[in-house]
Scaffold this motif. Structure first.
Motif, mmCIF file in Angstrom:
data_model
loop_
_atom_site.group_PDB
_atom_site.id
_atom_site.type_symbol
_atom_site.label_atom_id
_atom_site.label_comp_id
_atom_site.label_asym_id
_atom_site.label_seq_id
_atom_site.Cartn_x
_atom_site.Cartn_y
_atom_site.Cartn_z
ATOM 1 N N GLY A 56 0.786 -1.227 0.000
ATOM 2 C CA GLY A 56 0.000 0.000 0.000
ATOM 3 C C GLY A 56 0.816 1.273 0.000
ATOM 4 N N GLY A 57 2.142 1.156 0.152
ATOM 5 C CA GLY A 57 2.991 2.337 0.075
ATOM 6 C C GLY A 57 3.579 2.814 1.386
ATOM 7 N N ALA A 58 3.463 2.022 2.458
ATOM 8 C CA ALA A 58 4.071 2.402 3.738
ATOM 9 C C ALA A 58 5.583 2.480 3.597
ATOM 10 C CB ALA A 58 3.703 1.382 4.818
ATOM 11 N N VAL A 59 6.209 3.305 4.449
ATOM 12 C CA VAL A 59 7.674 3.449 4.411
ATOM 13 C C VAL A 59 8.351 2.688 5.537
ATOM 14 C CG1 VAL A 59 7.576 5.683 3.253
ATOM 15 C CG2 VAL A 59 7.640 5.596 5.771
ATOM 16 N N GLY A 60 7.564 2.156 6.462
ATOM 17 C CA GLY A 60 8.144 1.428 7.587
ATOM 18 C C GLY A 60 7.079 0.666 8.340
ATOM 19 N N ILE A 61 7.539 -0.225 9.219
ATOM 20 C CA ILE A 61 6.658 -1.049 10.043
ATOM 21 C C ILE A 61 7.073 -0.900 11.500
ATOM 22 C CG2 ILE A 61 5.868 -3.400 10.556
ATOM 23 C CD1 ILE A 61 4.971 -2.435 7.799
ATOM 24 N N ARG A 62 6.100 -0.877 12.394
ATOM 25 C CA ARG A 62 6.378 -0.942 13.823
ATOM 26 C C ARG A 62 5.836 -2.277 14.307
ATOM 27 N NH1 ARG A 62 6.985 3.100 18.554
ATOM 28 N NH2 ARG A 62 5.994 2.044 20.289
#
Length: 250
Positions: A56-62
């Motif tokens: 979906g275009g996220a730049v990072g994950i937590r």
């Protein structure tokens, strides 16, 4: 590509660290977490969530727990802000509270380590400054995300030299602002200092609120529940329906 022969090891590490942080700018970080009692609990599900966020275009994950972090890092190419929620009997701090949890999430492959940087009493009475110094000494080069609840805590974390400050804990400590909306005012105050990049996190439910946080100066925004906890999303829909029909019936 970095031409390795032109840089010392320290310079290469510094370059990569700066890249990790700069690549987050004006982006969306998706928090993929589920506790044991929740329907989506499990590393395979969290990996699927992370992959969907990446698509979906996220730049990072937590992500929470070494197991989930390792699973996500095995297939997802996005950088991971890792944390490990643990409860100790003598403290209300539960986000990566000790160096033991730091070690486990670093070894799991986390690119950043999120820690509680609030004024709450820490396990064994350890001071936040001592904890940060221990983290730096034992895991040099590890990028630290300081989760804070107030402006004063944010400034104190910046003084300790953390790499990012996040408003994660606003509304979750007795001395922070209690409200349903994201704490955009806190984001704006900390960002206005022009010191350490600020992540906006906490109670961001809509794209409009996310953009408002970025416009207030946030380096990036972290959204979790509104994307990855369908039971809570469902509750909001159901609540709205009940409230609407109750008004009609009255």
């Amino acid at each position: 590509m970095i031409e390795m022969n032109k840089y010392t090891n320290w310079e290469i590490g510094e370059f990569l660290d700066n890249n990790l942080i700069s690549n987050l700018k004006h982006g969306l970080i998706v928090s993929c977490q589920a506790l044991e009692q929740e329907p989506l609990y499990g590393s395979e599900v969290m990996l699927s969530m992370a992959m969907a966020a990446q698509e979906g275009g996220a730049v990072g994950i937590r992500a929470n727990t070494p197991r989930d972090i390792a699973a996500i890092k095995s297939k997802c190419s996005l950088p991971v802000i890792g944390l490990y929620k643990k409860h100790y009997p003598d403290s209300d701090v539960y986000i990566t509270p000790t160096i033991v949890e730091v070690k486990e999430i670093v070894e799991a492959g986390a690119d950043f380590v999120a820690i509680d940087a609030t004024a709450l009493a820490r396990p064994n009475g350890e001071l936040l400054g001592d904890f940060v110094r221990s983290l730096r000494a034992n895991f040099p080069g590890t990028l630290i995300v300081a989760d804070v609840s107030t402006f004063e805590e944010g400034v104190a974390a910046m003084d300790l030299g953390v790499d990012l400050v996040s408003t994660t804990m606003s509304g979750y400590t007795p001395h922070s602002l209690q409200q349903e909306q994201p704490d955009i005012a806190l984001v704006a105050r900390l960002s206005a200092l022009g010191r350490t990049p600020v992540l906006a996190e906490g109670r961001i439910w809509t794209p409009e609120e996310c953009v408002a946080c970025l416009e207030a100066g946030a380096h990036a925004a972290v959204v979790g529940t509104a994307i990855t906890r369908p039971q809570e999303i469902t509750k909001k829909f159901v609540k709205s329906i009940h409230e609407s029909f109750h008004k009609m019936e009255v």
